[in-house]
Design a protein around this motif. Sequence first.
Motif, PDB file in Angstrom:
ATOM      1  N   ALA A  46       1.711   9.352   5.244  1.00 35.94           N
ATOM      2  CA  ALA A  46       2.505  10.150   5.958  1.00 35.94           C
ATOM      3  C   ALA A  46       3.303   9.195   6.978  1.00 35.94           C
ATOM      4  CB  ALA A  46       1.649  11.233   7.030  1.00 35.94           C
ATOM      5  N   TYR A  47       2.743   8.275   7.407  1.00 32.50           N
ATOM      6  CA  TYR A  47       3.454   7.301   8.471  1.00 32.50           C
ATOM      7  C   TYR A  47       4.512   6.691   7.872  1.00 32.50           C
ATOM      8  CZ  TYR A  47      -0.855   7.444  11.711  1.00 32.50           C
ATOM      9  OH  TYR A  47      -1.616   7.306  12.476  1.00 32.50           O
ATOM     10  N   GLY A  48       4.626   6.473   6.425  1.00 33.56           N
ATOM     11  CA  GLY A  48       5.762   6.058   5.933  1.00 33.56           C
ATOM     12  C   GLY A  48       5.469   4.854   5.249  1.00 33.56           C
ATOM     13  N   TRP A  49       3.986   4.337   5.112  1.00 28.52           N
ATOM     14  CA  TRP A  49       3.492   3.224   4.535  1.00 28.52           C
ATOM     15  C   TRP A  49       3.523   3.198   3.102  1.00 28.52           C
ATOM     16  CZ3 TRP A  49       0.372  -0.954   6.980  1.00 28.52           C
ATOM     17  CH2 TRP A  49       0.512  -0.988   8.586  1.00 28.52           C
ATOM     18  N   GLU A  50       3.469   2.062   2.067  1.00 30.76           N
ATOM     19  CA  GLU A  50       2.974   2.277   0.843  1.00 30.76           C
ATOM     20  C   GLU A  50       1.458   2.064   0.970  1.00 30.76           C
ATOM     21  OE1 GLU A  50       4.003  -0.381  -3.196  1.00 30.76           O
ATOM     22  OE2 GLU A  50       4.005  -1.675  -1.303  1.00 30.76           O
ATOM     23  N   VAL A  51       0.693   2.509   0.022  1.00 30.13           N
ATOM     24  CA  VAL A  51      -0.488   2.327  -0.028  1.00 30.13           C
ATOM     25  C   VAL A  51      -1.202   2.023  -1.472  1.00 30.13           C
ATOM     26  CG1 VAL A  51      -2.905   3.387   0.461  1.00 30.13           C
ATOM     27  CG2 VAL A  51      -1.109   4.302   1.835  1.00 30.13           C
ATOM     28  N   LEU A  52      -1.766   0.661  -1.553  1.00 33.14           N
ATOM     29  CA  LEU A  52      -2.154   0.131  -2.525  1.00 33.14           C
ATOM     30  C   LEU A  52      -3.798   0.186  -2.610  1.00 33.14           C
ATOM     31  CD1 LEU A  52       0.473  -2.711  -2.968  1.00 33.14           C
ATOM     32  CD2 LEU A  52       0.378  -0.243  -3.909  1.00 33.14           C
ATOM     33  N   TYR A  53      -4.252  -0.035  -3.778  1.00 33.11           N
ATOM     34  CA  TYR A  53      -5.763   0.093  -3.859  1.00 33.11           C
ATOM     35  C   TYR A  53      -6.286  -1.409  -4.723  1.00 33.11           C
ATOM     36  CZ  TYR A  53      -4.982   4.878  -2.819  1.00 33.11           C
ATOM     37  OH  TYR A  53      -4.620   6.026  -2.193  1.00 33.11           O
ATOM     38  N   GLU A  84      -9.814  -1.955  -6.174  1.00 34.63           N
ATOM     39  CA  GLU A  84     -11.023  -1.101  -6.741  1.00 34.63           C
ATOM     40  C   GLU A  84     -12.449  -1.982  -6.396  1.00 34.63           C
ATOM     41  OE1 GLU A  84     -11.279   1.902  -6.849  1.00 34.63           O
ATOM     42  OE2 GLU A  84      -9.124   2.334  -7.054  1.00 34.63           O
ATOM     43  N   ASP A  85     -12.400  -3.349  -6.580  1.00 32.55           N
ATOM     44  CA  ASP A  85     -13.358  -4.165  -6.439  1.00 32.55           C
ATOM     45  C   ASP A  85     -13.146  -5.446  -5.757  1.00 32.55           C
ATOM     46  OD1 ASP A  85     -15.899  -5.635  -6.804  1.00 32.55           O
ATOM     47  OD2 ASP A  85     -15.660  -5.883  -8.894  1.00 32.55           O
ATOM     48  N   GLY A  86     -13.220  -5.421  -4.397  1.00 34.95           N
ATOM     49  CA  GLY A  86     -12.824  -6.338  -3.639  1.00 34.95           C
ATOM     50  C   GLY A  86     -13.852  -7.416  -3.441  1.00 34.95           C
ATOM     51  N   ASN A  87     -15.148  -7.205  -4.422  1.00 33.62           N
ATOM     52  CA  ASN A  87     -16.104  -8.004  -4.401  1.00 33.62           C
ATOM     53  C   ASN A  87     -16.017  -9.242  -5.127  1.00 33.62           C
ATOM     54  OD1 ASN A  87     -17.768  -6.196  -2.466  1.00 33.62           O
ATOM     55  ND2 ASN A  87     -17.892  -5.022  -4.185  1.00 33.62           N
ATOM     56  N   LEU A  88     -15.575  -8.846  -6.249  1.00 31.71           N
ATOM     57  CA  LEU A  88     -15.244  -9.784  -7.407  1.00 31.71           C
ATOM     58  C   LEU A  88     -14.070 -10.181  -8.103  1.00 31.71           C
ATOM     59  CD1 LEU A  88     -18.696  -8.640  -9.464  1.00 31.71           C
ATOM     60  CD2 LEU A  88     -18.461 -10.553  -7.933  1.00 31.71           C
ATOM     61  N   ASP A  89     -13.246  -9.209  -7.956  1.00 34.46           N
ATOM     62  CA  ASP A  89     -11.924  -9.030  -8.676  1.00 34.46           C
ATOM     63  C   ASP A  89     -10.883  -9.889  -8.002  1.00 34.46           C
ATOM     64  OD1 ASP A  89      -9.762  -8.467 -10.243  1.00 34.46           O
ATOM     65  OD2 ASP A  89      -9.744  -6.538 -10.040  1.00 34.46           O
ATOM     66  N   LEU A  90     -10.943 -11.266  -8.222  1.00 37.59           N
ATOM     67  CA  LEU A  90      -9.941 -12.220  -7.374  1.00 37.59           C
ATOM     68  C   LEU A  90      -8.472 -11.945  -8.035  1.00 37.59           C
ATOM     69  CD1 LEU A  90     -11.648 -15.425  -7.415  1.00 37.59           C
ATOM     70  CD2 LEU A  90     -11.892 -13.560  -5.662  1.00 37.59           C
ATOM     71  N   ASP A  91      -8.429 -11.931  -9.393  1.00 38.37           N
ATOM     72  CA  ASP A  91      -6.939 -11.492  -9.831  1.00 38.37           C
ATOM     73  C   ASP A  91      -6.620 -10.076  -9.126  1.00 38.37           C
ATOM     74  OD1 ASP A  91      -7.203 -13.744 -11.128  1.00 38.37           O
ATOM     75  OD2 ASP A  91      -7.395 -12.863 -13.228  1.00 38.37           O
ATOM     76  N   GLY A  92      -7.530  -9.154  -9.143  1.00 43.21           N
ATOM     77  CA  GLY A  92      -6.886  -7.871  -8.613  1.00 43.21           C
ATOM     78  C   GLY A  92      -6.259  -8.024  -7.345  1.00 43.21           C
ATOM     79  N   ILE A  93      -7.167  -8.638  -6.499  1.00 43.11           N
ATOM     80  CA  ILE A  93      -6.632  -8.945  -5.030  1.00 43.11           C
ATOM     81  C   ILE A  93      -5.396  -9.592  -4.960  1.00 43.11           C
ATOM     82  CG2 ILE A  93      -7.366 -10.462  -2.792  1.00 43.11           C
ATOM     83  CD1 ILE A  93     -10.158  -9.894  -3.562  1.00 43.11           C
ATOM     84  N   TYR A  94      -5.342 -10.911  -5.950  1.00 39.32           N
ATOM     85  CA  TYR A  94      -3.974 -11.520  -5.965  1.00 39.32           C
ATOM     86  C   TYR A  94      -2.697 -10.718  -6.188  1.00 39.32           C
ATOM     87  CZ  TYR A  94      -0.485 -14.857  -7.167  1.00 39.32           C
ATOM     88  OH  TYR A  94       0.568 -15.734  -7.309  1.00 39.32           O
ATOM     89  N   PHE A  95      -2.901  -9.911  -7.355  1.00 38.05           N
ATOM     90  CA  PHE A  95      -1.991  -9.022  -8.034  1.00 38.05           C
ATOM     91  C   PHE A  95      -1.273  -7.898  -6.890  1.00 38.05           C
ATOM     92  CE2 PHE A  95      -3.528 -10.207 -12.513  1.00 38.05           C
ATOM     93  CZ  PHE A  95      -2.699 -10.997 -12.502  1.00 38.05           C
ATOM     94  N   THR A  96      -2.302  -7.448  -6.394  1.00 36.48           N
ATOM     95  CA  THR A  96      -2.180  -6.311  -5.212  1.00 36.48           C
ATOM     96  C   THR A  96      -1.185  -6.843  -4.115  1.00 36.48           C
ATOM     97  OG1 THR A  96      -4.186  -5.100  -6.058  1.00 36.48           O
ATOM     98  CG2 THR A  96      -3.149  -4.338  -3.803  1.00 36.48           C
ATOM     99  N   ILE A  97      -1.601  -8.148  -3.622  1.00 38.94           N
ATOM    100  CA  ILE A  97      -1.104  -8.523  -2.426  1.00 38.94           C
ATOM    101  C   ILE A  97       0.282  -8.919  -2.680  1.00 38.94           C
ATOM    102  CG2 ILE A  97      -1.038 -10.341  -0.721  1.00 38.94           C
ATOM    103  CD1 ILE A  97      -3.927 -10.332  -0.840  1.00 38.94           C
ATOM    104  N   GLN A  98       0.518  -9.538  -4.041  1.00 38.56           N
ATOM    105  CA  GLN A  98       1.829  -9.912  -4.542  1.00 38.56           C
ATOM    106  C   GLN A  98       2.885  -8.666  -4.577  1.00 38.56           C
ATOM    107  OE1 GLN A  98       2.881 -12.644  -3.835  1.00 38.56           O
ATOM    108  NE2 GLN A  98       1.907 -14.549  -5.261  1.00 38.56           N
ATOM    109  N   ARG A  99       2.235  -7.563  -5.062  1.00 37.12           N
ATOM    110  CA  ARG A  99       3.030  -6.269  -5.219  1.00 37.12           C
ATOM    111  C   ARG A  99       3.207  -5.832  -3.905  1.00 37.12           C
ATOM    112  NH1 ARG A  99       0.851  -0.546  -7.721  1.00 37.12           N
ATOM    113  NH2 ARG A  99       2.931   0.580  -7.059  1.00 37.12           N
ATOM    114  N   ALA A 100       2.336  -5.928  -3.122  1.00 38.69           N
ATOM    115  CA  ALA A 100       2.820  -5.451  -1.467  1.00 38.69           C
ATOM    116  C   ALA A 100       3.933  -6.312  -0.993  1.00 38.69           C
ATOM    117  CB  ALA A 100       1.693  -5.724  -0.653  1.00 38.69           C
ATOM    118  N   LYS A 101       4.142  -7.633  -1.189  1.00 36.05           N
ATOM    119  CA  LYS A 101       5.107  -8.403  -0.653  1.00 36.05           C
ATOM    120  C   LYS A 101       6.524  -7.998  -1.551  1.00 36.05           C
ATOM    121  CE  LYS A 101       4.506 -12.801  -0.249  1.00 36.05           C
ATOM    122  NZ  LYS A 101       4.346 -14.138  -0.507  1.00 36.05           N
ATOM    123  N   GLN A 102       6.377  -7.336  -2.645  1.00 36.82           N
ATOM    124  CA  GLN A 102       7.659  -7.039  -3.243  1.00 36.82           C
ATOM    125  C   GLN A 102       8.277  -5.686  -2.492  1.00 36.82           C
ATOM    126  OE1 GLN A 102       8.695  -9.187  -5.579  1.00 36.82           O
ATOM    127  NE2 GLN A 102       6.622  -9.982  -5.018  1.00 36.82           N
TER     128      GLN A 102
END
Length: 699
Positions: A218-225, A227-245
């Motif tokens: 509602a604030y006008g932000w993109e929201v990404l997820y 799911e596993d911030g404990n182990l999924d290093l690839d997922g963390i990387y991909f999500t941040i890179q997507r946010a940068k786009q």
Amino acid sequence: MTISLDPHYAFDKTDVLSVNAIRACAADTVFKSNSGHPGAPMGMAPAAHVLFTAIMKANPKNSSWWNRDRFVLSNGHACALYYIMLHLMSYKVSLDDVKNFRQLESNTPGHPEVGITDGIEVTTGPLGQGFANGVGLAIAQTHLAATFNKPNYPLFDNYTFVFTGDGCLQEGVASEAASLAGHLRLGNLIVIWDDNKITIDGNTQNSFTEDIEMRFTAYGWEVLYIEDGNLDLDGIYFTIQRAKQNKDQPTLIAMSTIIGYGSSLQGQVVVHGAPLKAADIGGMKSRFGFDPSENFYIPEATRELYARATERGIAANEKWNQLWADYKAHHPIDSAELERRMEKRLPDGWESALPVYCPGDPAAQGRVYSQTALTKIAEILPEFVGGSADLTGANLSRWIDAVDYQAPETNLGQRTGRYIRYGVREHAMVAICNGLDAYGGIIPYNATFLNFVSYAAGAVRLSALSHHRVLNVATHDSIGLGEDGPTHQPVETAAWLRALPNMKLWRPADGNEVSAAYIESIKDTRHPSTLCLSRQDLVNLEGSTIERALRGGYTLQEADNADITFVSTGSEVQIVVAAARILADQGVTCRIASLPCWEVFERNDEEYKLSVLPSGAPIISVEAYSTFGWGVYSHEHIGLPGFGMSGPAAQVYEKFGLTPEAIALRASKILDIYKSDGEKVRSPLLSATRRILQKERFA
């Protein structure tokens, strides 16, 4: 959207080893200090590892590089993690510094402090402040990019990354800042939310069950997820890179983590804010494959991995240096101007642009003098950037031809604009200004009513603690508001601002004192200032000059063998001048001192201060505020006994005995008592403690 994993960052077992080493080191850090918060550092270690080694563009060997990515730890209690990352990345944080966490005079204090630890961008700890600082950093980057970038010369293209927690997102300052960031479409701002569902009181289900993702949408932000911030290093990387786009929206990444991951107490509130037991730490290390008896263990493979990351940062800085050298060759005027701003150098003779007033000049409201000064400053200092919390017309805080800072797609302004429409968001406004100053190249100011500076108290305090040059333009400064009544009349606000270390509170009495307040506030790069400005007219006083006012206090009217010294500030100085004339007709001789800024006055030597507030006669202060604090300068105090009152300003002043006649009568009675006592009157400046401190200051 397809995002490829950069071959430099093919995460493997060394990354897993490194993350676990960070977790263990965080537990050791808090255990050794017997104080701190191990849970969040252990939970957020994977995100920190990915961000620092694979995404962020920064040079630990040059931590002030203009175009570095900024990192803000809004949940500052997790700073054990921050210090470990700075150490691994080869900032000026040794392993011994990490071991000295939270100890006296260490460079790894209990919460991050800018200026104490190399690599820290802003001071965080009070929750939500770092979030709002991040918005300020992002605004600064877009503004300087729009102002100085040229085709093929992206001097400023960095991102601001913010770690935040549930506590930050509950604080109102973060909500205010997030709302504005969405409106401004800050695509360079990426916030990673440590969604571990734990605060000090326990599980967030006790008090915090709103839909955060929907709120930020509602604030006008993109929201990404993630799911596993404990182990999924690839997922963390991909999500941040997507946010940068996403160049058109700020991004909130909701990252699910387990607080205290690896501990036998993981996921429980007890791991939030207290050291783990030795046996638990040993068991965790064993599960990670480490020697449980070895503390602060950093595997050699981890050091090599971080050394490579550091080298990439150095290389990025060197590439930028080449860009900057080429820019300077092709754009010498712009580059010289940018260099001046980033080095906090002011143009020669800029002070001469400020207006000078004579006693015969027409009286004007304090806020009108301020608007005139702002207009002159804006003409000569293009780095002067500010705005108001929805009170532009009342504060008179916008110069006539100002352009608003806005996302250009809105057709409301431009990124090059220098006037920020903060909306009714006083707290976020000041916290954002702290971020603007932290970025560099900008002199930020903000505006609201003095009473509502109290709404921003948390951020104002951090301005002072962090030595940010932030100007708080605070109009409607006293019971002179009149009809608005006690809800708007700031009777106590000056007292707490004067008590705040490093804060310079100015209460100017006429046009020259307003000009002096702006000159000193802009020249001093290490202190914030609050300018208290009247809604009622201020006459231009005989004896007032900019030069005198720049000393923080001065003798406005001198008299030999005076019976009384009046000392006053702001709109009451002219009332005191009139009271002195009444007393003169009664045969009472008065001296008058104006004391527009206590903090600056204290920088003078004892001889000068005693010339302004001498011994020999009672010193009587007059101010339309609480008299709290005046005992350091005056023997007797005339002010307000409580809150103000609603009514026409002149009637309110009369009600509280702040008219020339009432002040003259009170002063006459005070003088009678002093004469009857017959004791020698010593200046309050001659207390033993003050004299000791004065000698130490000038030693």
